[in-house]
Structures are given as C-alpha cells and as structure tokens.
Design a protein around this motif. Sequence first.
Motif, short mmCIF file in Angstrom:
data_model
loop_
_atom_site.label_atom_id
_atom_site.label_comp_id
_atom_site.label_asym_id
_atom_site.label_seq_id
_atom_site.Cartn_x
_atom_site.Cartn_y
_atom_site.Cartn_z
N ASN A 191 0.86 -1.19 0.00
CA ASN A 191 0.00 0.00 0.00
C ASN A 191 0.89 1.24 0.00
O ASN A 191 1.70 1.42 0.92
CB ASN A 191 -0.89 -0.02 1.25
CG ASN A 191 -1.85 1.15 1.29
OD1 ASN A 191 -1.64 2.18 0.66
ND2 ASN A 191 -2.90 0.99 2.06
N LYS A 230 1.34 11.33 -3.22
CA LYS A 230 1.14 10.88 -1.84
C LYS A 230 2.27 11.29 -0.89
O LYS A 230 2.03 11.53 0.28
CB LYS A 230 0.98 9.36 -1.78
CG LYS A 230 -0.38 8.90 -2.20
CD LYS A 230 -0.60 7.47 -1.74
CE LYS A 230 -1.92 6.95 -2.18
NZ LYS A 230 -3.05 7.37 -1.39
N ARG A 231 3.48 11.31 -1.40
CA ARG A 231 4.65 11.65 -0.58
C ARG A 231 5.53 12.63 -1.33
O ARG A 231 5.97 12.34 -2.44
CB ARG A 231 5.46 10.39 -0.25
CG ARG A 231 4.71 9.35 0.54
CD ARG A 231 4.61 9.73 2.00
NE ARG A 231 3.85 8.74 2.72
CZ ARG A 231 2.67 8.99 3.28
NH1 ARG A 231 2.14 10.18 3.19
NH2 ARG A 231 2.04 8.05 3.94
N SER A 272 0.43 4.10 0.91
CA SER A 272 0.29 4.90 2.13
C SER A 272 1.31 4.49 3.20
O SER A 272 1.57 5.23 4.14
CB SER A 272 -1.13 4.77 2.69
OG SER A 272 -2.05 5.26 1.76
#
Length: 172
Positions: A77, A118-119, A79
């Motif tokens: 994932n 996301k990052r 995340s």
Amino acid sequence: MYKWKDGFKPDICDKDKQCRYMLGKKGKNTLICIGANPSVASGGECDATMNNLCSILQNNGYDGFVMLNLYPLIATNPSDLANFDEKIHKSNLEKIKAILAEYKNSDILLCYGVVLKKRKYLQKCLDDILSLCSSRNIKCLDAITKDGYPPHPSRKSNKIKIIDFEIKNDNK
C-alpha cells in the motif's frame, strides 16, 4: 500469490528484508520499468500487478523487463511509504545506474501513477532517477491520468499500448 506469466519468470532479483531494488527477466527486447512502491513479488512469487504488466509488455513486443521503483521500500500500500531514508535512496540510485549501464539501449516505461502525489519525497526520487535517464526514450501506458501522470498498470487492460511520454514540469 500468482504464477509468473510464461517466459517472464524473473532471473534478476535484488531484494532484502525491507527493500526490493529490482526484479526482472532478461530478454532480447527488455523494457526498464519504473514504478513507485515495490510489492512482495520476487523471483519465485508474482502478484496481480506484475502479472498484468508482463502481459502488457508481451503484447507490445517486449520479452524482458527490469522493474525498478522511485523508492524501493516494500510497501504493498503506497500509504505505507511514510518516511524517507536518504541511505535507501542513494542505494537505489546506484543500482539504477548499474541497470542503465547494462541495458544501454532499453527504453524506460514510467508506470507510477498518481502515487507521486502521496509523498513529497517521491518527486525528489523521480527527479534524481530521470537525471540518470536523459538520453533514453521515455514511455508510458496509453492512459495518461487526468493530472498528466503516467498510469499505474494494475487496473489497465493487458491490450493497452505503450506510447512515448513527454515529461513536463506539471506531470513529473
């Protein structure tokens, strides 16, 4: 886990307990693929994404691949890619340099999708990797996201075409 697609069982695997730096199968026409976060797929075990990617590659005339990642931390994932470790990133870049030297004529398929958003550190990883690839043909799957990102292969048809991709500042 899945069985590897016939002809695509890896003979290249560089993995430790926390990172998978590369996974691949040598071929006459090898495509270097750059994803975002490696899964648990390894030389002996496949997953749905890698299986689909191998079908896409075969349908586009490739008989080999080397799967690399923006950041090699194993995280099914995205995340779970919480913290950036400069040491892991530097090691990844060294291994990518070696693959680029070994596969001098191979094109590069960007296939990381929107996970780049996301990052924040993933953009730095991408920039550092692309700086090593300046003389290469950059490709992506023919389904560029609405934000202009090269799509991730997981939910794409295995009949999708691989096309040229132009990197712009807003789609890196």
